[in-house]
Design a protein around this motif. Structure first.
Motif, short mmCIF file in Angstrom:
data_model
loop_
_atom_site.label_atom_id
_atom_site.label_comp_id
_atom_site.label_asym_id
_atom_site.label_seq_id
_atom_site.Cartn_x
_atom_site.Cartn_y
_atom_site.Cartn_z
N GLY A 41 0.80 -1.21 0.00
CA GLY A 41 0.00 0.00 0.00
C GLY A 41 0.84 1.27 0.00
O GLY A 41 1.95 1.30 0.53
N LEU A 42 0.29 2.32 -0.60
CA LEU A 42 0.98 3.61 -0.68
C LEU A 42 0.73 4.43 0.57
O LEU A 42 -0.42 4.73 0.90
CB LEU A 42 0.51 4.37 -1.92
N PRO B 72 8.74 11.13 -3.51
CA PRO B 72 9.72 10.16 -4.02
C PRO B 72 11.16 10.45 -3.58
O PRO B 72 12.03 9.60 -3.76
CB PRO B 72 9.60 10.32 -5.54
N ILE B 73 11.41 11.61 -3.02
CA ILE B 73 12.75 11.92 -2.51
C ILE B 73 12.85 11.47 -1.06
O ILE B 73 13.83 10.85 -0.65
CB ILE B 73 13.05 13.42 -2.63
N ALA B 74 11.84 11.74 -0.25
CA ALA B 74 11.85 11.34 1.16
C ALA B 74 11.59 9.85 1.32
O ALA B 74 12.06 9.23 2.28
CB ALA B 74 10.81 12.13 1.94
N GLY B 75 10.84 9.23 0.41
CA GLY B 75 10.44 7.83 0.55
C GLY B 75 11.14 6.92 -0.43
O GLY B 75 10.81 6.92 -1.62
N PRO B 76 12.12 6.11 0.04
CA PRO B 76 12.87 5.24 -0.88
C PRO B 76 12.20 3.90 -1.12
O PRO B 76 12.72 2.85 -0.74
CB PRO B 76 14.21 5.07 -0.14
N SER B 77 11.03 3.87 -1.74
CA SER B 77 10.33 2.60 -1.96
C SER B 77 9.72 2.58 -3.36
O SER B 77 9.44 3.62 -3.96
CB SER B 77 9.23 2.39 -0.91
N SER C 80 5.03 -0.50 4.86
CA SER C 80 5.08 0.94 5.04
C SER C 80 5.48 1.32 6.45
O SER C 80 6.24 2.26 6.66
CB SER C 80 3.73 1.56 4.68
N SER C 81 4.97 0.58 7.44
CA SER C 81 5.34 0.86 8.83
C SER C 81 6.82 0.58 9.05
O SER C 81 7.53 1.36 9.70
CB SER C 81 4.50 0.01 9.79
N HIS C 82 7.29 -0.53 8.52
CA HIS C 82 8.71 -0.84 8.66
C HIS C 82 9.59 0.16 7.92
O HIS C 82 10.67 0.53 8.40
CB HIS C 82 9.00 -2.25 8.15
N ALA C 83 9.14 0.60 6.76
CA ALA C 83 9.94 1.55 5.98
C ALA C 83 10.17 2.84 6.73
O ALA C 83 11.25 3.44 6.65
CB ALA C 83 9.27 1.81 4.63
#
Length: 541
Positions: A48-49, A54-59, A418-421
């Motif tokens: 899930g998103l 895209p800069i702060a989130g590396p996924s 997402s929680s782990h990320a």
């Protein structure tokens, strides 16, 4: 002189049985009037998103989102070539130190403001503080200056042979262009609160259900290039009026939904169902390989014990039985490469066997011996297991079992990706929510270049979750950066691979293809290696 470039069986009963669950979980059952060629195209993502930046989130999920709403200056085509995208042209000086970039006419952001050179410079500066390749480009840059509304200059202070590779980087983290008022005023580790891009689709925030559903509509302000779409390059024509990203955690539900026609596209086909999909004339499986293939691995927190000890990291490397881990995925033989030992992914330009000796034969016994030699005394190891990821969960379970067999004292904490990320990118002690190990996957697009490879490119940067620093690797990376000759860069890449494996920076768990699957009635599908929603439409029945 200056050089210029322009550039299976009927599923009626199954569908009926699952209709209630589909409706309750994701509101997928469309009303009768929506059963038209123009009904929304629904893409099921692997997870899930949650993060929109895209800069702060590396996924991958955030990358997929960003390609919908943002655009890039340079893009990679299906042959791996870098072509102008938002740019009309670029010019380079004879010494290769001065790059002049000119934007295409008529580019607008979704708020109606024109895209300017100032926006490009601010966006690149923000990206360059976060991304491994971006940081290295910025370190080689004397200045970026705006010439006029459409033109800016990148002035290098020293040779850097990968300028276009940096600006055209296809996967996390991509140098997407945002308005300067946002990019210049938001730290790169802080997610932006306003989504304003110049890409082919608009994000409908009021219909967003984080982790469940994301809705897009065609961007009327977007001006695609004139040439045909080719990979991530060319004309990004948004043919679908509406696209939905949805999350369905259960692989069986995903498989049933696409076979019943309730969804149109799965980012990753559930591996247990691939054989059935191959026999179903209503479905098409992706054929993209090489850079589009996936390698699993184990992200190690080098910043705190016990993994600040190289012997402990090498013990982790020894539990990586690629055949066993890939087998856990259930990948058909033709979709896997368990013999590949290269950190760059076999089938990509820099892949080689240089320095791979420690990975050629791995064993639990050797892992136990390395742990004994390291002085490890049963310290707690926090293992973050992404239970909702159909791809990561199986390989993580094998890793957990083999780590325990080797003698690690694991505290396994299972939650959604997402929680782990969000924990992954924090530098916290274990007793304050920190972590030790987390299984991850990357594509060859991410792993295929030393400067973007997570086991090499973040060396001594203090950036991202990894935290490793091998001083001896730094001058070798600098040689790679300066080298303009591709074959000589390949030799240096082999040296970097040897150093990364020696230090067990990022143990690889095996390479495989996790094919996407889509409904046969979709037209214009770009089989690139991750979902591309432009150029895509549903054929009228």
């Amino acid at each position: 002189m200056e050089r210029t470039m322009r550039m299976v069986l009927p599923f009626t009963k199954l569908r009926s049985a699952l209709a209630g669950a589909l409706l309750a979980a994701t509101a997928l059952v469309a009303p009768a009037e929506a059963q038209q060629a123009q009904r929304p195209i629904r893409l099921v993502l692997n997870v899930g998103l949650q993060v929109l930046d895209p800069i702060a989130g590396p996924s991958f999920v955030t990358r997929n989102f960003a390609y919908m709403v943002f655009d890039t200056l340079v893009s990679m085509d299906s042959q791996g070539r870098f072509r102008p995208q938002m740019l009309d042209n670029w010019r380079t000086s004879d010494d290769g130190l001065t790059w002049t970039f000119t934007l295409r006419d008529g580019l607008e952001f979704s708020d109606g403001a024109p895209v300017t050179a100032e926006d490009c410079v601010a966006s690149l500066r923000r990206w360059g503080q976060r991304d491994s390749l971006g940081r290295r480009l910025m370190a080689a840059t004397q200045e970026m200056r705006v010439v006029d509304a459409k033109t800016f200059v990148l002035q290098l202070s020293r040779p850097f042979g990968l300028v276009l590779e940096a600006l055209g980087k296809p996967s996390v983290q991509v140098p997407f262009i945002m308005p300067a008022r946002i990019a210049a005023n938001t730290p790169p580790t802080t997610p932006v609160t306003e989504v304003v891009g110049s890409g082919p689709f608009l994000f409908l925030r009021d219909q967003w259900i984080p982790g469940e559903r994301t809705v897009f509509v065609r961007n009327p302000r977007y001006r695609p290039r004139d040439e045909p779409a080719d990979g991530l390059a060319g004309g990004k024509v948004p043919r679908a009026e509406r696209v939905e990203f949805i999350n369905m955690g259960d692989p069986g539900l995903r498989a049933a939904a696409i076979q019943a026609g309730e969804v149109d596209y799965l980012e990753y086909a559930p591996i247990d169902y691939i054989r059935n999909f191959q026999r179903n004339r209503n479905l098409v499986l992706s054929r993209a390989r090489g850079g589009a293939e996936i390698a699993g691995g184990l992200s190690i927190n080098h910043r705190q014990p016990p993994f600040d000890n190289v012997q402990v990291r090498r013990a982790v490397q020894q539990i990586m039985s690629r055949a066993d881990i890939i087998a856990a995925e259930g990948v058909p033989p033709e979709f896997s490469q368990p013999d590949c030992q290269s950190v760059y992914v076999c089938g990509t330009f820099y892949a080689s066997e240089t320095g791979t000796e420690p990975m050629r034969t791995t064993s639990i016994e050797r892992a136990r011996e390395l742990l004994r030699q390291s002085g490890y005394n049963g310290e707690r190891v926090v293992f973050l297991q992404p239970g909702d990821s159909a791809l990561i969960n199986p390989i993580g379970l094998v890793m957990i079992d083999r780590l325990r067999q080797a003698g690690f004292n694991l505290d396994v904490q299972t939650s959604d990706w997402s929680s782990h990320a969000s924990r992954w990118i924090q530098h916290r002690p274990l007793d304050q929510g920190g972590w030790s190990l987390i299984p991850v996957i990357y594509t060859g697009f991410d792993l295929g270049n030393p400067l973007t490879n997570p086991g090499i490119g973040y060396n001594c940067t203090g950036n991202q979750p990894w935290g490793y620093c091998n001083e001896a690797m730094t001058p070798v990376i600098e040689r790679f950066e300066r080298e303009a000759n591709a074959e000589r860069r390949r030799e240096i890449a082999g040296e970097l691979q040897r150093m990364s494996i020696e230090q067990a920076n990022f143990p690889i768990s095996g390479q495989f293809a996790s094919a996407a699957v889509w409904r046969a009635e979709l037209r214009g599908v770009i089989d690139f290696g991750f979902p591309v929603m432009w150029n895509l439409e549903r054929a009228a029945r």
